[in-house]
Enzyme design. Sequence first.
Site, PDB file in Angstrom:
ATOM      1  N   LYS A 104       0.879  -1.167   0.000  1.00 22.02           N
ATOM      2  CA  LYS A 104       0.000   0.000   0.000  1.00 22.02           C
ATOM      3  C   LYS A 104       0.912   1.210   0.000  1.00 22.02           C
ATOM      4  O   LYS A 104       1.590   1.492   0.985  1.00 22.02           O
ATOM      5  CB  LYS A 104      -0.913   0.023   1.228  1.00 22.02           C
ATOM      6  CG  LYS A 104      -1.696   1.332   1.333  1.00 22.02           C
ATOM      7  CD  LYS A 104      -2.581   1.426   2.550  1.00 22.02           C
ATOM      8  CE  LYS A 104      -3.012   2.880   2.735  1.00 22.02           C
ATOM      9  NZ  LYS A 104      -3.949   3.068   3.856  1.00 22.02           N
ATOM     10  N   GLY A 165      -8.635   8.890   9.018  1.00 23.71           N
ATOM     11  CA  GLY A 165      -9.028   8.973  10.423  1.00 23.71           C
ATOM     12  C   GLY A 165     -10.105   9.997  10.728  1.00 23.71           C
ATOM     13  O   GLY A 165     -10.465  10.191  11.881  1.00 23.71           O
ATOM     14  N   ASN A 213      -9.418   1.654   8.902  1.00 26.93           N
ATOM     15  CA  ASN A 213      -8.747   1.317  10.156  1.00 26.93           C
ATOM     16  C   ASN A 213      -9.465   1.960  11.345  1.00 26.93           C
ATOM     17  O   ASN A 213     -10.085   1.307  12.174  1.00 26.93           O
ATOM     18  CB  ASN A 213      -7.273   1.760  10.085  1.00 26.93           C
ATOM     19  CG  ASN A 213      -6.435   1.260  11.253  1.00 26.93           C
ATOM     20  OD1 ASN A 213      -5.283   0.904  11.100  1.00 26.93           O
ATOM     21  ND2 ASN A 213      -6.978   1.197  12.464  1.00 26.93           N
ATOM     22  N   THR A 214      -9.431   3.299  11.386  1.00 25.94           N
ATOM     23  CA  THR A 214      -9.942   4.017  12.557  1.00 25.94           C
ATOM     24  C   THR A 214     -11.422   3.759  12.819  1.00 25.94           C
ATOM     25  O   THR A 214     -11.837   3.674  13.982  1.00 25.94           O
ATOM     26  CB  THR A 214      -9.704   5.534  12.380  1.00 25.94           C
ATOM     27  OG1 THR A 214      -8.346   5.731  12.006  1.00 25.94           O
ATOM     28  CG2 THR A 214      -9.982   6.286  13.666  1.00 25.94           C
TER      29      THR A 214
END
Lengths: 268, 66
Positions: A104, A165, A213-214
Amino acid sequence: MADGLNVADTFTIAGKTFTSRLIVGTGKYSSHLVMQRAHEASGAEMVTVALRRVNISDRSKESLLDYIDSRIFLLPNTAGCYSADDAIRTARLGREAGLSNWLKLEVIGDEKTLFPDNEELLAATKVLVKEGFVVLPYTNDDPIACRKLEDAGAAAVMPLGAPIGSGLGIQNPNNIRIIRESARVPVIVDAGVGTASDASLAMELGADGVLMNTAIAGADDPVTMAEAMKLAVRAGRLAYLSGRIPRKMYANASSPIDGLVGRDVQKV
Amino acid sequence: MNIRLNGDTYEISSALSVTALLAKLQIDPRRVAVEHNLIVVRKDAFDRTTVNEGDEIEIVNFVGGG
């Protein structure tokens, strides 16, 4: 395409086929154990990892890898890199640490927004593709940038939905739709998802996958949120494949107009 | 003699292989990647790569990330 949930619906990047269209991160969890349970609930087959210096003075910390199911494919990132050179250096180390050539690719242009520096990103993509990497670049929601990355040999393009995020959701749905229409490689919406409906929207727009993710790690209950995301990605995908109805400005009754009680029968 | 290890000064008694350095640091070589003077050292070259005085070594591993 038939049979609703039973439909076989896989997607392939660089010859590797995935059943789950949800890719999740390994950062920001309260513990490795919570991460492990969230991964299981998410059904993800690929997770991102970052590369950092080993703590030389304190070797007591448990290894992250002990908590990642061995069947899950590791996707090293170049998070925190601000130039093509830094990203290339990190990529080469990541390949050696993980023994896979998947990557990535992130080249950040600004600390506050973490928006990508597309010029450096493109330069790094060209070099790493030549070195045999399977490059999945994290990029702006810009169809032209995506086209250039694809032309440079990127195995997929990963436009952001919103800043990393931020949890703001898909800020520019039309660009994601245009990117999907024009790209010949998989499109993975990466970053910006806040809750399940954001993931569904990305999939409804035609994205081949979503990376987050977050949104999971930062939820009060990450394990339950992981399951919500799994279902949301699946729901959005099925809705996309089903072909939604066109938007209309006014109502269109679902119940028949004929046969309403208390009305005179119309004679033709 | 001193080397630069992960951005810090680190003392070694004599030149040693990457394998020996990792053993000294109690680091499992399977879990890390090593850079020697800005060049990635392949795992199969850990034994034959010598760390000398003044060399720059980076030892990295995977941590949580998105």
